[in-house]
Scaffold this active site. Structure first.
Site, PDB file in Angstrom:
ATOM      1  N   SER A 275       9.962   0.763   0.476  1.00 16.08           N
ATOM      2  CA  SER A 275       8.715   0.215  -0.047  1.00 16.08           C
ATOM      3  C   SER A 275       8.186  -0.863   0.883  1.00 16.08           C
ATOM      4  O   SER A 275       8.828  -1.234   1.880  1.00 16.08           O
ATOM      5  CB  SER A 275       8.931  -0.367  -1.452  1.00 16.08           C
ATOM      6  OG  SER A 275       9.808  -1.485  -1.396  1.00 16.08           O
ATOM      7  N   LYS A 276       7.025  -1.404   0.517  1.00 17.75           N
ATOM      8  CA  LYS A 276       6.342  -2.394   1.349  1.00 17.75           C
ATOM      9  C   LYS A 276       7.206  -3.625   1.609  1.00 17.75           C
ATOM     10  O   LYS A 276       7.059  -4.285   2.644  1.00 17.75           O
ATOM     11  CB  LYS A 276       5.050  -2.831   0.656  1.00 17.75           C
ATOM     12  CG  LYS A 276       3.939  -1.786   0.700  1.00 17.75           C
ATOM     13  CD  LYS A 276       3.208  -1.851   2.005  1.00 17.75           C
ATOM     14  CE  LYS A 276       1.952  -1.000   1.970  1.00 17.75           C
ATOM     15  NZ  LYS A 276       1.260  -1.028   3.263  1.00 17.75           N
ATOM     16  N   ARG A 277       8.079  -3.957   0.678  1.00 21.18           N
ATOM     17  CA  ARG A 277       8.870  -5.170   0.867  1.00 21.18           C
ATOM     18  C   ARG A 277       9.870  -5.041   2.015  1.00 21.18           C
ATOM     19  O   ARG A 277      10.393  -6.037   2.507  1.00 21.18           O
ATOM     20  CB  ARG A 277       9.599  -5.550  -0.419  1.00 21.18           C
ATOM     21  CG  ARG A 277      10.658  -4.562  -0.881  1.00 21.18           C
ATOM     22  CD  ARG A 277      11.195  -4.932  -2.259  1.00 21.18           C
ATOM     23  NE  ARG A 277      12.193  -4.009  -2.725  1.00 21.18           N
ATOM     24  CZ  ARG A 277      13.489  -4.103  -2.468  1.00 21.18           C
ATOM     25  NH1 ARG A 277      13.946  -5.106  -1.725  1.00 21.18           N
ATOM     26  NH2 ARG A 277      14.343  -3.216  -2.952  1.00 21.18           N
ATOM     27  N   HIS A 278      10.105  -3.819   2.458  1.00 22.82           N
ATOM     28  CA  HIS A 278      11.009  -3.608   3.592  1.00 22.82           C
ATOM     29  C   HIS A 278      10.262  -3.624   4.918  1.00 22.82           C
ATOM     30  O   HIS A 278      10.868  -3.799   5.970  1.00 22.82           O
ATOM     31  CB  HIS A 278      11.746  -2.274   3.440  1.00 22.82           C
ATOM     32  CG  HIS A 278      12.539  -2.166   2.170  1.00 22.82           C
ATOM     33  ND1 HIS A 278      12.114  -1.412   1.099  1.00 22.82           N
ATOM     34  CD2 HIS A 278      13.706  -2.747   1.802  1.00 22.82           C
ATOM     35  CE1 HIS A 278      13.001  -1.514   0.122  1.00 22.82           C
ATOM     36  NE2 HIS A 278      13.969  -2.318   0.513  1.00 22.82           N
ATOM     37  N   GLU A 285      -0.186   2.375   9.316  1.00 21.20           N
ATOM     38  CA  GLU A 285       0.319   1.052   9.692  1.00 21.20           C
ATOM     39  C   GLU A 285       1.086   1.116  11.005  1.00 21.20           C
ATOM     40  O   GLU A 285       0.946   0.234  11.867  1.00 21.20           O
ATOM     41  CB  GLU A 285       1.219   0.503   8.580  1.00 21.20           C
ATOM     42  CG  GLU A 285       0.469   0.155   7.313  1.00 21.20           C
ATOM     43  CD  GLU A 285       1.390  -0.240   6.176  1.00 21.20           C
ATOM     44  OE1 GLU A 285       1.004  -1.099   5.374  1.00 21.20           O
ATOM     45  OE2 GLU A 285       2.514   0.314   6.078  1.00 21.20           O
TER      46      GLU A 285
END
Length: 524
Positions: A275-278, A285
């Site tokens: 996910s984005k937190r990684h 992107e």
């Protein structure tokens, strides 16, 4: 309806089948996830590589699944076309190319889905459900309170025909649900995972047609895959739980089930969902950050597939020659950002030609405002300097986006402000450095910085004359001309910056030091 449905256990490629047709069917709800990028890659490699090596006519179809109108993002459709083109994947049929089984956008096929849903209702394989969202929520809450898995309780499955007719006449909103057999089992054969057996009693009557008249994924993809003559369905493992419904749907229509293969899960570093937190998760992107499509393709190919125990670098041509579904593992693969960065740096520093790398760097420099857009033309005066700077810095570049920071002092007329203290190495005094830079200024006035050997000879001699170690002289020069204490080789750097800018920057550094020395004297 038969209580047991089974996907046919088939060889990797049916030896009697003249063609292999695969599809990638993204939903235009946002950016394409790297997991989708890996799926499209494996489909494309299978159709254009393995199938054709086996003497089959391979076709890769792009289909846009835009029936989720609440999440639909119109710009995403073009974004999908653009990112796949950047990635290096081409499609044989699709919304922009057409083909014999179009249209290839699901919102243009809605009447087909409605007709097929009604066909299932008529044959007893599906039924109309009039349950309100409020009732469904109450059912879920009651099930959870009892410790049961939430799911539809089949309340409308037993409605009498006259009850259904009355509700329809009253204009009540409804969906159409598939009537999963209440007993028996459904067998799904997966090329990667083998046979998976599901007890029908544990399956849910999922929605096929929503109240707005749009189909769910389950109905639309089954109808489309059949009508587009898809032979192999290769998709993410998140669709494994609904595979038995799809097999049952094929059986209800009397259609042959395509060969199924669910790709291995991609895990985040340390486990769990990526996910984005990684870090970055979207293909767009990685493109914006300056990852090369070749490097990303190479890396994604190795998330779940391997050719042998040692080979890591694969060009697109290598992958087309070597990829086989037999070597795809069902085990989850971990997304390693550091490893992807390593691949990118390998391509930048060892695989791309200098001219190719330069051409890819230029757009990032333009975006940063370092050069005029016209500099993309190799005939432009700035292009030669960009190429020379790229040659010096390619071993320091991990991504193309880093070029704007690393190359700024080569391309700007003036440096960004820097701390004058950087001009003074350890064990030297500002006045000592000031005098040394004045001598450097005089020395360089008589030599062309393009002559690296001559510049080096003179500056080393100057250091000896002034009793300085080379670092004590070279560091102030480096900082003066770059604004930094780290750069490529000093003499190469001077050459690429050029005579005019080198002399102007050394003069500016001298003035900075004079101010610093003057302030120190005034303080005394």
């Amino acid at each position: 309806m038969s209580a047991t449905a089974t996907a046919p256990i088939a060889p990797l490629i049916d030896p009697d089948a003249p063609a292999v047709r695969v599809r990638f069917a993204p939903s235009p709800t946002g950016s394409l996830h790297v997991g989708g990028g890996r799926t499209v890659l494996f489909n494309w490699l299978f159709a254009h590589g393995q199938a054709k090596r086996e003497g089959k006519q391979g076709a890769f179809i792009l289909r846009i699944e835009d029936t989720d109108q609440k999440r639909f993002v119109p710009a995403s459709v073009q974004g999908i076309f653009d990112i796949l083109t950047w990635f290096g994947v081409t499609w044989d049929e699709g919304p922009d190319k057409g083909g014999p089984y179009g249209p290839y956008t699901q919102s243009e096929r809605t009447e087909r889905y409605r007709a097929h849903a009604e066909q299932l209702v008529a044959s007893g394989h599906a039924y109309r459900c009039f349950c309100s969202p409020e009732r469904l929520q109450q059912v879920r809450e009651a099930q959870q309170a009892r410790g049961q898995a939430p799911g539809y309780d089949r309340h409308c499955r037993t409605l009498k025909p006259e009850e259904v007719a009355a509700k329809l006449a009253a204009g009540e909103s409804h969906v159409i649900r598939f009537a999963i057999p209440l007993d028996g089992e459904t067998r799904v054969f997966d090329l990667i995972r083998g046979e998976i057996v599901y007890q029908n009693a544990n399956l849910e009557d999922l929605v096929l047609l929503k109240s707005d008249g749009y189909p769910t994924y389950h109905l639309a993809n089954v109808v489309d895959d059949h009508q587009m003559q898809i032979t192999h369905i290769m998709r993410g493992d998140e669709w494994i739980p609904t595979a038995p419904l799809h097999v049952q749907l094929y059986g209800a229509f009397g259609w042959e089930v395509p060969i199924l293969a669910h790709m291995p899960l991609i895990l985040a570093p340390g486990g769990g969902k990526l996910s984005k937190r990684h870090g970055s998760t979207a293909m767009e992107e990685f493109r914006a950050q300056g990852y090369l499509p070749e490097a990303l393709m190479n890396y994604l190919a190795l998330l779940g597939w391997s050719y042998d125990a040692t080979t890591e670098i694969f060009s697109k041509e290598d992958l087309l020659e070597k990829f086989t579904l037999e070597r795809v593992s069902p085990s989850p693969a971990t997304f390693d950002y550091k490893k992807l960065l390593w691949f990118n740096q390998q391509y930048i520093n060892h695989i791309l030609t200098l001219d190719d790398l330069t051409a890819r760097v230029v757009p990032f420099l333009i975006a940063a405002g370092l050069v005029d857009p016209a500099a993309a033309d190799p005939a432009h005066p700035d292009y030669a300097r960009i190429r020379a700077a790229t040659a010096l810095l390619k071993d320091r570049l991990e991504t193309l986006a880093q070029a704007s920071d690393l190359m700024g002092y080569f391309l700007r007329d003036e440096l960004d402000p820097y701390d004058p203290a950087l001009l003074v190495p350890k064990k030297t005094e500002p006045a000592q450095v000031l005098n040394a830079l004045v001598a450097v200024q005089q020395t360089l006035n008589g030599v062309d910085v393009a002559d690296e050997a001559e510049v080096e000879t003179r500056l080393r001699a100057l250091a000896d004359e002034r009793g300085l170690k080379t670092g004590q002289l070279f560091m102030p020069i480096r900082v003066a001309v770059t604004g930094r204490d780290k750069s490529p080789g000093l003499f190469e750097t001077l050459r690429v910056i050029g005579n005019e800018r080198v002399r102007a920057r050394i003069a500016a550094a001298i003035e900075l030091l004079r101010e610093q020395v003057g302030a120190a004297v005034a303080g005394d």
